[in-house]
Design a protein around this motif. Structure first.
Motif, PDB file in Angstrom:
ATOM      1  N   THR A 104       6.887 -24.867 -28.077  1.00 32.81           N
ATOM      2  CA  THR A 104       7.825 -24.327 -27.010  1.00 32.81           C
ATOM      3  C   THR A 104       8.634 -22.967 -27.444  1.00 32.81           C
ATOM      4  O   THR A 104       8.688 -22.192 -26.488  1.00 32.81           O
ATOM      5  CB  THR A 104       8.959 -25.342 -26.829  1.00 32.81           C
ATOM      6  OG1 THR A 104       8.551 -26.655 -26.523  1.00 32.81           O
ATOM      7  CG2 THR A 104       9.966 -24.793 -25.607  1.00 32.81           C
ATOM      8  N   ALA A 105       8.439 -22.976 -28.928  1.00 28.82           N
ATOM      9  CA  ALA A 105       9.076 -21.731 -29.379  1.00 28.82           C
ATOM     10  C   ALA A 105       8.137 -20.401 -28.789  1.00 28.82           C
ATOM     11  O   ALA A 105       8.219 -19.390 -28.770  1.00 28.82           O
ATOM     12  CB  ALA A 105       9.138 -21.689 -30.896  1.00 28.82           C
ATOM     13  N   LEU A 106       6.767 -20.851 -29.305  1.00 29.99           N
ATOM     14  CA  LEU A 106       5.631 -19.898 -28.950  1.00 29.99           C
ATOM     15  C   LEU A 106       5.559 -19.578 -27.592  1.00 29.99           C
ATOM     16  O   LEU A 106       5.403 -18.335 -27.390  1.00 29.99           O
ATOM     17  CB  LEU A 106       4.358 -20.423 -29.646  1.00 29.99           C
ATOM     18  CG  LEU A 106       3.051 -19.552 -29.449  1.00 29.99           C
ATOM     19  CD1 LEU A 106       3.106 -18.112 -30.121  1.00 29.99           C
ATOM     20  CD2 LEU A 106       1.905 -20.406 -29.805  1.00 29.99           C
ATOM     21  N   GLY A 107       5.612 -20.705 -26.828  1.00 30.03           N
ATOM     22  CA  GLY A 107       5.530 -20.370 -25.183  1.00 30.03           C
ATOM     23  C   GLY A 107       6.697 -19.494 -24.913  1.00 30.03           C
ATOM     24  O   GLY A 107       6.564 -18.503 -24.088  1.00 30.03           O
ATOM     25  N   GLY A 108       8.034 -19.658 -25.395  1.00 29.44           N
ATOM     26  CA  GLY A 108       9.029 -18.939 -24.740  1.00 29.44           C
ATOM     27  C   GLY A 108       9.069 -17.434 -25.340  1.00 29.44           C
ATOM     28  O   GLY A 108       9.314 -16.472 -24.343  1.00 29.44           O
ATOM     29  N   VAL A 109       8.447 -17.323 -26.721  1.00 24.09           N
ATOM     30  CA  VAL A 109       8.596 -15.632 -27.109  1.00 24.09           C
ATOM     31  C   VAL A 109       7.424 -15.148 -26.576  1.00 24.09           C
ATOM     32  O   VAL A 109       7.373 -13.921 -26.184  1.00 24.09           O
ATOM     33  CB  VAL A 109       8.519 -15.852 -28.743  1.00 24.09           C
ATOM     34  CG1 VAL A 109       6.967 -16.289 -29.229  1.00 24.09           C
ATOM     35  CG2 VAL A 109       8.808 -14.472 -28.896  1.00 24.09           C
ATOM     36  N   ALA A 110       6.222 -15.845 -26.123  1.00 24.23           N
ATOM     37  CA  ALA A 110       5.333 -15.072 -25.380  1.00 24.23           C
ATOM     38  C   ALA A 110       5.665 -14.713 -23.985  1.00 24.23           C
ATOM     39  O   ALA A 110       5.335 -13.517 -23.489  1.00 24.23           O
ATOM     40  CB  ALA A 110       4.040 -16.006 -25.079  1.00 24.23           C
ATOM     41  N   ALA A 111       6.330 -15.531 -23.233  1.00 23.59           N
ATOM     42  CA  ALA A 111       7.011 -15.269 -21.956  1.00 23.59           C
ATOM     43  C   ALA A 111       7.838 -14.195 -21.857  1.00 23.59           C
ATOM     44  O   ALA A 111       8.025 -13.469 -20.956  1.00 23.59           O
ATOM     45  CB  ALA A 111       7.549 -16.537 -21.287  1.00 23.59           C
ATOM     46  N   SER A 112       8.899 -14.457 -23.105  1.00 22.79           N
ATOM     47  CA  SER A 112       9.817 -13.189 -23.256  1.00 22.79           C
ATOM     48  C   SER A 112       9.125 -11.852 -23.366  1.00 22.79           C
ATOM     49  O   SER A 112       9.499 -10.800 -22.701  1.00 22.79           O
ATOM     50  CB  SER A 112      10.577 -13.575 -24.490  1.00 22.79           C
ATOM     51  OG  SER A 112      11.351 -14.502 -24.162  1.00 22.79           O
ATOM     52  N   THR A 113       8.058 -11.745 -24.122  1.00 26.97           N
ATOM     53  CA  THR A 113       7.558 -10.711 -24.391  1.00 26.97           C
ATOM     54  C   THR A 113       6.673 -10.183 -23.076  1.00 26.97           C
ATOM     55  O   THR A 113       7.093  -8.776 -22.905  1.00 26.97           O
ATOM     56  CB  THR A 113       6.465 -10.782 -25.687  1.00 26.97           C
ATOM     57  OG1 THR A 113       6.973 -11.240 -26.761  1.00 26.97           O
ATOM     58  CG2 THR A 113       5.918  -9.308 -25.829  1.00 26.97           C
ATOM     59  N   TYR A 114       6.167 -10.983 -22.240  1.00 32.10           N
ATOM     60  CA  TYR A 114       5.520 -10.508 -21.070  1.00 32.10           C
ATOM     61  C   TYR A 114       6.687  -9.966 -20.152  1.00 32.10           C
ATOM     62  O   TYR A 114       6.500  -9.046 -19.610  1.00 32.10           O
ATOM     63  CB  TYR A 114       4.888 -11.490 -20.523  1.00 32.10           C
ATOM     64  CG  TYR A 114       4.380 -11.355 -18.991  1.00 32.10           C
ATOM     65  CD1 TYR A 114       2.988 -10.535 -19.028  1.00 32.10           C
ATOM     66  CD2 TYR A 114       5.034 -11.788 -17.997  1.00 32.10           C
ATOM     67  CE1 TYR A 114       2.911 -10.236 -17.465  1.00 32.10           C
ATOM     68  CE2 TYR A 114       4.679 -11.686 -16.874  1.00 32.10           C
ATOM     69  CZ  TYR A 114       3.257 -10.949 -16.432  1.00 32.10           C
ATOM     70  OH  TYR A 114       3.178 -10.410 -15.116  1.00 32.10           O
ATOM     71  N   LEU A 115       7.627 -10.687 -19.901  1.00 35.24           N
ATOM     72  CA  LEU A 115       8.600 -10.324 -19.051  1.00 35.24           C
ATOM     73  C   LEU A 115       9.308  -9.032 -19.518  1.00 35.24           C
ATOM     74  O   LEU A 115       9.768  -7.990 -18.640  1.00 35.24           O
ATOM     75  CB  LEU A 115       9.831 -11.477 -18.811  1.00 35.24           C
ATOM     76  CG  LEU A 115       9.424 -12.561 -18.297  1.00 35.24           C
ATOM     77  CD1 LEU A 115      10.237 -13.885 -18.370  1.00 35.24           C
ATOM     78  CD2 LEU A 115       8.916 -12.357 -16.794  1.00 35.24           C
ATOM     79  N   LEU A 116       9.468  -8.693 -20.661  1.00 33.63           N
ATOM     80  CA  LEU A 116      10.113  -7.377 -21.011  1.00 33.63           C
ATOM     81  C   LEU A 116       9.146  -6.235 -20.780  1.00 33.63           C
ATOM     82  O   LEU A 116       9.590  -5.318 -20.321  1.00 33.63           O
ATOM     83  CB  LEU A 116      10.420  -7.583 -22.650  1.00 33.63           C
ATOM     84  CG  LEU A 116      11.136  -6.486 -23.092  1.00 33.63           C
ATOM     85  CD1 LEU A 116      12.191  -5.824 -22.655  1.00 33.63           C
ATOM     86  CD2 LEU A 116      11.251  -6.540 -24.525  1.00 33.63           C
ATOM     87  N   TRP A 134      13.201  -5.671 -32.676  1.00 31.64           N
ATOM     88  CA  TRP A 134      12.710  -5.788 -34.208  1.00 31.64           C
ATOM     89  C   TRP A 134      12.816  -7.407 -34.293  1.00 31.64           C
ATOM     90  O   TRP A 134      11.996  -7.927 -34.937  1.00 31.64           O
ATOM     91  CB  TRP A 134      13.226  -4.953 -34.877  1.00 31.64           C
ATOM     92  CG  TRP A 134      12.732  -3.816 -35.033  1.00 31.64           C
ATOM     93  CD1 TRP A 134      13.421  -2.523 -34.694  1.00 31.64           C
ATOM     94  CD2 TRP A 134      11.462  -3.360 -35.674  1.00 31.64           C
ATOM     95  NE1 TRP A 134      12.472  -1.540 -35.033  1.00 31.64           N
ATOM     96  CE2 TRP A 134      11.418  -2.036 -35.844  1.00 31.64           C
ATOM     97  CE3 TRP A 134      10.594  -4.290 -36.524  1.00 31.64           C
ATOM     98  CZ2 TRP A 134      10.190  -1.242 -36.479  1.00 31.64           C
ATOM     99  CZ3 TRP A 134       9.637  -3.440 -36.996  1.00 31.64           C
ATOM    100  CH2 TRP A 134       9.401  -1.958 -36.932  1.00 31.64           C
ATOM    101  N   ILE A 135      13.818  -7.974 -33.652  1.00 31.17           N
ATOM    102  CA  ILE A 135      14.087  -9.510 -33.977  1.00 31.17           C
ATOM    103  C   ILE A 135      12.871 -10.075 -33.201  1.00 31.17           C
ATOM    104  O   ILE A 135      12.271 -11.085 -33.637  1.00 31.17           O
ATOM    105  CB  ILE A 135      15.476  -9.943 -33.186  1.00 31.17           C
ATOM    106  CG1 ILE A 135      16.469  -9.462 -34.241  1.00 31.17           C
ATOM    107  CG2 ILE A 135      15.416 -11.531 -33.227  1.00 31.17           C
ATOM    108  CD1 ILE A 135      17.822  -9.533 -33.726  1.00 31.17           C
ATOM    109  N   LEU A 136      12.684  -9.742 -32.030  1.00 30.69           N
ATOM    110  CA  LEU A 136      11.459 -10.151 -31.069  1.00 30.69           C
ATOM    111  C   LEU A 136      10.125 -10.111 -31.779  1.00 30.69           C
ATOM    112  O   LEU A 136       9.271 -11.265 -31.963  1.00 30.69           O
ATOM    113  CB  LEU A 136      11.257  -9.615 -29.718  1.00 30.69           C
ATOM    114  CG  LEU A 136      10.464 -10.622 -28.737  1.00 30.69           C
ATOM    115  CD1 LEU A 136      11.147 -11.952 -28.167  1.00 30.69           C
ATOM    116  CD2 LEU A 136      10.623  -9.613 -27.517  1.00 30.69           C
ATOM    117  N   ALA A 137       9.935  -8.963 -32.442  1.00 31.90           N
ATOM    118  CA  ALA A 137       8.914  -8.771 -33.143  1.00 31.90           C
ATOM    119  C   ALA A 137       8.467  -9.270 -34.437  1.00 31.90           C
ATOM    120  O   ALA A 137       7.433  -9.856 -34.905  1.00 31.90           O
ATOM    121  CB  ALA A 137       8.903  -7.089 -33.284  1.00 31.90           C
ATOM    122  N   ALA A 138       9.748  -9.792 -34.988  1.00 31.08           N
ATOM    123  CA  ALA A 138       9.496 -10.632 -36.325  1.00 31.08           C
ATOM    124  C   ALA A 138       9.580 -12.122 -35.620  1.00 31.08           C
ATOM    125  O   ALA A 138       8.629 -12.846 -36.638  1.00 31.08           O
ATOM    126  CB  ALA A 138      10.984 -10.485 -37.112  1.00 31.08           C
TER     127      ALA A 138
END
Length: 353
Positions: A103-115, A143-147
């Motif tokens: 879920t963490a991976l799916g959430g951060v992938a969706a966040s990156t796409y939306l941003l 940078w937090i998102l990238a890390a």
């Protein structure tokens, strides 16, 4: 000259009249009756709503689209899920650990796409990584998102190790993937609190009245919302025997979010969008769903049906809260009273002091 500025009346006079009108108790602009010529004709302009100055907004509304509201939700979901995955790893709950990591991976992938979608071009996200500015919440958040993203990805992919052959090169990968995934999962959990709350700081750092004035409480609201959403996904997808910590976490998330939400509504005039209109309905729906989800979670124990209902309510609560906060900011930016009236009140208090 414009249509709103007659050629026979000085602009300076109209501006002074506008300023004087702001001192009216009801916050509206008034013009007094005036006589023109010698015929005694009296021309009165009726009281006007406090909407703009010469048709121009006082504050430029945010250019962000609803992609950013989705980004607020998915980022919080990713952060909360990483924390749950790390906790499950340390307490020996493999099923819950797997759900948290994926879920963490799916959430951060969706966040990156939306941003990136809101930015318009992927290169803009890359350009934001060319500098690191600690005084900019947007730069720090990038940078937090990238890390967080690569760490969450490594932890999730490590869950595929049991599917690999036991011998050869892939057998070696099967043996080393779990410990690497454990280290990555814990590292992602370290950055998760910052990912869950920095968006609240980001909104509060803008000039949008309902966001800016909520700077003490928005990070708490977003932290509670993130934990609630992640707990909800866990209650839906994880084995029932491993979900006991999620029920306690949902209760803690509700306490944090309700506490922050209570402060959110006590910030004066700029709290109105959180209580009225479409944004107010979304915020209230989020709290109602949070209450239903929390109570149902405490009653569910090992019932799969109640756990699923509770989880769905908690996830929906987080979505409604994030979109409600986002919409409240847009409303306050469009209405000049949320900008001008608090400024004049602060000016009066400073002058009187």
């Amino acid at each position: 000259m414009t249509d709103e500025t007659p050629s026979n009346e000085p602009v300076g006079a109209r501006f002074r009249e506008f300023q004087a009108g702001l001192d009216q108790p009801d916050g509206k602009r008034h013009r007094q009756p005036r006589r023109r010529g010698g015929d005694g004709e009296q021309l009165t302009v009726p009281p006007a709503d406090f909407a703009s100055y010469y048709g121009r907004p006082v504050l430029k509304p945010p250019v962000w689209k609803y992609d950013i509201a989705g980004y607020l939700f998915t980022g919080g979901l990713a952060a909360g899920s990483a924390l749950i995955g790390a906790g499950a790893q340390l307490t020996g709950r493999p099923g819950l650990r797997k759900v948290g990591r994926w879920t963490a991976l799916g959430g951060v992938a969706a966040s990156t796409y939306l941003l990136v979608h809101d930015l318009g071009r992927p290169a803009r996200f890359h350009h934001m990584l060319r500098v690191a500015k600690v005084t900019s919440p947007m730069s720090v958040g990038t940078w937090i998102l990238a890390a967080f993203g690569p760490l969450a990805g490594v932890a999730a992919v490590a869950e595929l190790a049991p599917l690999l052959p036991q011998h050869g090169v892939l057998g070696l990968a099967r043996r080393i993937a779990p410990p690497i995934g454990n280290v990555a999962g814990l590292a992602a959990a370290v950055t998760a609190p910052a990912l869950a709350t920095y968006t609240g700081v980001l909104l509060a750092d803008t000039a949008v009245p309902s966001w800016h004035d909520a700077y003490p409480s928005l990070p708490f609201v977003f932290a509670g919302s993130a934990l609630a959403a992640a707990s909800g996904v866990g209650l839906i997808a994880a084995p029932a025997a491993e979900t006991a910590p999620l029920r306690r976490l949902a209760l803690a998330a509700a306490a944090v979010e309700f506490g922050g939400g209570h402060q959110l509504e006590r910030q004066g005039l700029t709290s109105e969008p959180y209580k009225h209109g479409r944004s107010g309905r979304l915020v209230k729906a989020g709290r109602a769903l949070l209450a239903v989800g929390t109570v149902t979670a405490l009653l569910s124990r090992r019932s799969r049906v109640l756990s699923a209902i509770s989880g769905a309510a908690l996830v929906a609560s987080s979505v409604a809260t994030r979109f409600g906060v986002f919409e409240a900011g847009r409303v306050s930016a469009r209405d000049p009273k949320y900008t001008v009236v608090p400024q004049r009140e602060r000016l009066r208090s400073t002058t009187q002091a």
